[in-house]
Design a protein around this motif. Structure first.
Motif, PDB file in Angstrom:
ATOM      1  N   ARG A  96      -8.821  -1.122   3.876  1.00  0.00           N
ATOM      2  CA  ARG A  96      -9.906  -0.460   4.736  1.00  0.00           C
ATOM      3  C   ARG A  96     -10.560  -1.580   5.351  1.00  0.00           C
ATOM      4  O   ARG A  96     -10.763  -1.461   6.647  1.00  0.00           O
ATOM      5  CB  ARG A  96     -10.693   0.380   3.878  1.00  0.00           C
TER       6      ARG A  96
ATOM      7  N   THR B 264      -4.017   4.303   6.272  1.00  0.00           N
ATOM      8  CA  THR B 264      -5.284   3.831   5.387  1.00  0.00           C
ATOM      9  C   THR B 264      -5.919   5.081   5.139  1.00  0.00           C
ATOM     10  O   THR B 264      -6.659   5.203   3.927  1.00  0.00           O
ATOM     11  CB  THR B 264      -5.678   2.602   5.753  1.00  0.00           C
ATOM     12  N   PHE B 265      -6.370   5.824   6.213  1.00  0.00           N
ATOM     13  CA  PHE B 265      -7.397   6.817   6.102  1.00  0.00           C
ATOM     14  C   PHE B 265      -6.848   8.064   6.164  1.00  0.00           C
ATOM     15  O   PHE B 265      -7.647   9.060   5.518  1.00  0.00           O
ATOM     16  CB  PHE B 265      -8.155   6.597   7.382  1.00  0.00           C
TER      17      PHE B 265
ATOM     18  N   GLN C 218       1.060   4.170  -2.887  1.00  0.00           N
ATOM     19  CA  GLN C 218       0.886   5.601  -2.534  1.00  0.00           C
ATOM     20  C   GLN C 218       2.026   6.536  -2.914  1.00  0.00           C
ATOM     21  O   GLN C 218       1.869   7.537  -3.615  1.00  0.00           O
ATOM     22  CB  GLN C 218       0.771   5.766  -0.868  1.00  0.00           C
TER      23      GLN C 218
ATOM     24  N   HIS D   4      -6.687   1.009  -1.436  1.00  0.00           N
ATOM     25  CA  HIS D   4      -7.757   1.501  -0.570  1.00  0.00           C
ATOM     26  C   HIS D   4      -8.457   0.376  -0.031  1.00  0.00           C
ATOM     27  O   HIS D   4      -8.742   0.236   1.194  1.00  0.00           O
ATOM     28  CB  HIS D   4      -8.427   2.504  -1.125  1.00  0.00           C
ATOM     29  N   SER D   5      -8.929  -0.416  -0.856  1.00  0.00           N
ATOM     30  CA  SER D   5     -10.324  -1.449  -0.462  1.00  0.00           C
ATOM     31  C   SER D   5      -9.957  -2.529   0.348  1.00  0.00           C
ATOM     32  O   SER D   5     -10.337  -2.449   1.570  1.00  0.00           O
ATOM     33  CB  SER D   5     -10.640  -2.113  -1.915  1.00  0.00           C
TER      34      SER D   5
ATOM     35  N   GLN E 258       0.927  -1.217  -0.021  1.00  0.00           N
ATOM     36  CA  GLN E 258      -0.029   0.040   0.058  1.00  0.00           C
ATOM     37  C   GLN E 258       0.808   1.445  -0.015  1.00  0.00           C
ATOM     38  O   GLN E 258       0.569   2.353  -0.795  1.00  0.00           O
ATOM     39  CB  GLN E 258      -1.068  -0.009   1.345  1.00  0.00           C
TER      40      GLN E 258
END
Length: 352
Positions: free
Chosen positions: A274, A339-340, A147, A270-271, A143
């Motif tokens: 999360r 993540t958020f 990013q 993202h998916s 991830q």
């Protein structure tokens, strides 16, 4: 006389040396500027590669100090390109945030074709330097890489130009190809973690569901109403048990959704993270609620004979939560933040 524990003393000494080194560097810059002049020191910093070496090692304080005293460093295009290269190669998030704070976004979003190949080779290559110690698991490492790719290659036209010039593959295709092993590890890590966590959540569902029908003290034979219904501890037990059941059901659904996912590399941006964060959050809430329900049930049963029983029970129930906070909370917070609210996209505020 009070003595600090050895590890606290070591941390204090390390922090003291760190502050002294930073103050020494600041004093050195100040005094050398007075003696030789700002222009000469600026030239030394540009030619000696002191700042670039600090950036390569991820020493945020030295880079920040040099840019604070000599913001003219960012006027040199060649220096900025080298600094960007060191930051991207080492995946130094805080240093990138620092550059964004100094209004150097053009370094990362420049769409100049002459610099496309350099940025491509800097970003897509994979090395041990890309592995960050603050990342929990291969999925969140992938991830972080996604990013970085998203943060730098934000303009779709650059993809088209690079593919046209290279006549082979786009930067995205090369990026994915060089991370096949990481992608397999991330997929396996996500599946293993989801399987183990869903098993724990299923056990909590079973226990919480059974506890709802076998309440402490039993029920009234004629009416079927719990005997200790009027006690405050019983209401705590009922609410905690119900919350544990609902939280574990939600956690199980989240983990099952992960297990049945299609597992494309884009899902790791993202998916999937999360869903994993939400699943782990509800799993931890269900564990905490189960401990509260267990403690309140023991209090109901034993409080008639031991009035002080709630004190040791509360202490024992809180010990797993404290243990988790010590061992896993920092990584969990980093996971949630990545993540958020990823730091990579947030510039450091230089003036507050």
């Amino acid at each position: 006389m009070l003595r600090a524990a050895p590890f606290i003393k070591r941390i204090g000494e390390l922090k003291f040396r760190h502050n002294c080194s930073l103050q020494l560097a600041e004093l050195f810059l100040t005094e050398m500027t007075k003696i030789f002049g700002a222009s000469e020191i600026l030239g030394i910093l540009l030619t000696s590669e002191v700042v670039l070496e600090a950036a390569s090692r991820g020493v945020f304080e030295i880079v920040d100090l040099c840019l604070k005293y000599f913001p003219e460093l960012l006027w040199n295009i060649n220096f900025v390109e080298k600094l960007e290269k060191e930051i991207v190669e080492g995946r130094h998030v805080e240093l990138r945030r620092l550059l964004i704070g100094h209004n150097a976004v053009r370094c990362f979003a420049d769409n100049d074709p002459s610099e496309g190949m350099t940025k491509l080779n800097t970003l897509i290559k994979w090395s041990p330097r890309c592995i960050s110690p603050d990342v929990s698991g291969a999925a969140f490492l992938l991830q972080r890489e996604l990013q970085w790719f998203q943060a730098i290659y934000v303009v779709a036209s650059s993809y088209k130009w690079l593919k046209f010039q290279m006549h082979t593959k786009t930067p995205w295709e090369i990026f994915v190809e060089r991370r096949k092993e990481l992608f397999k590890e991330a997929e396996q890590w996500m599946k293993d973690t989801s399987t183990s966590s869903s098993l724990v959540a299923t056990l909590i569902i079973t226990i919480a569901f059974a506890a709802a029908f076998t309440v402490p003290g039993g029920n009234n034979d004629s009416m079927g109403i719990p005997i200790f219904l009027n006690k405050g501890s019983f209401m705590v037990f009922a609410v905690a048990d119900g919350f544990a059941l609902l939280s574990s059901v939600i956690a199980t659904l989240m983990f099952l959704t992960i297990l049945t996912s299609r597992y494309t590399i884009e899902d790791f941006l993202h998916s999937l993270p999360r869903k994993m964060v939400m699943g782990l959050t509800f799993l931890m809430l269900s564990l905490a609620s189960m401990l509260v329900a267990f403690s309140s049930a023991l209090t109901i049963i034993l409080s008639e004979r031991f009035k002080w029983i709630y004190i040791p029970i509360t202490s024992l129930a809180a010990s797993p939560i404290v243990l988790f906070a010590i061992l896993q909370l920092p990584l969990y917070i980093e996971m949630v933040e990545s993540t958020f609210w990823p730091r990579l996209y947030r510039p450091i505020k230089l003036w507050k």
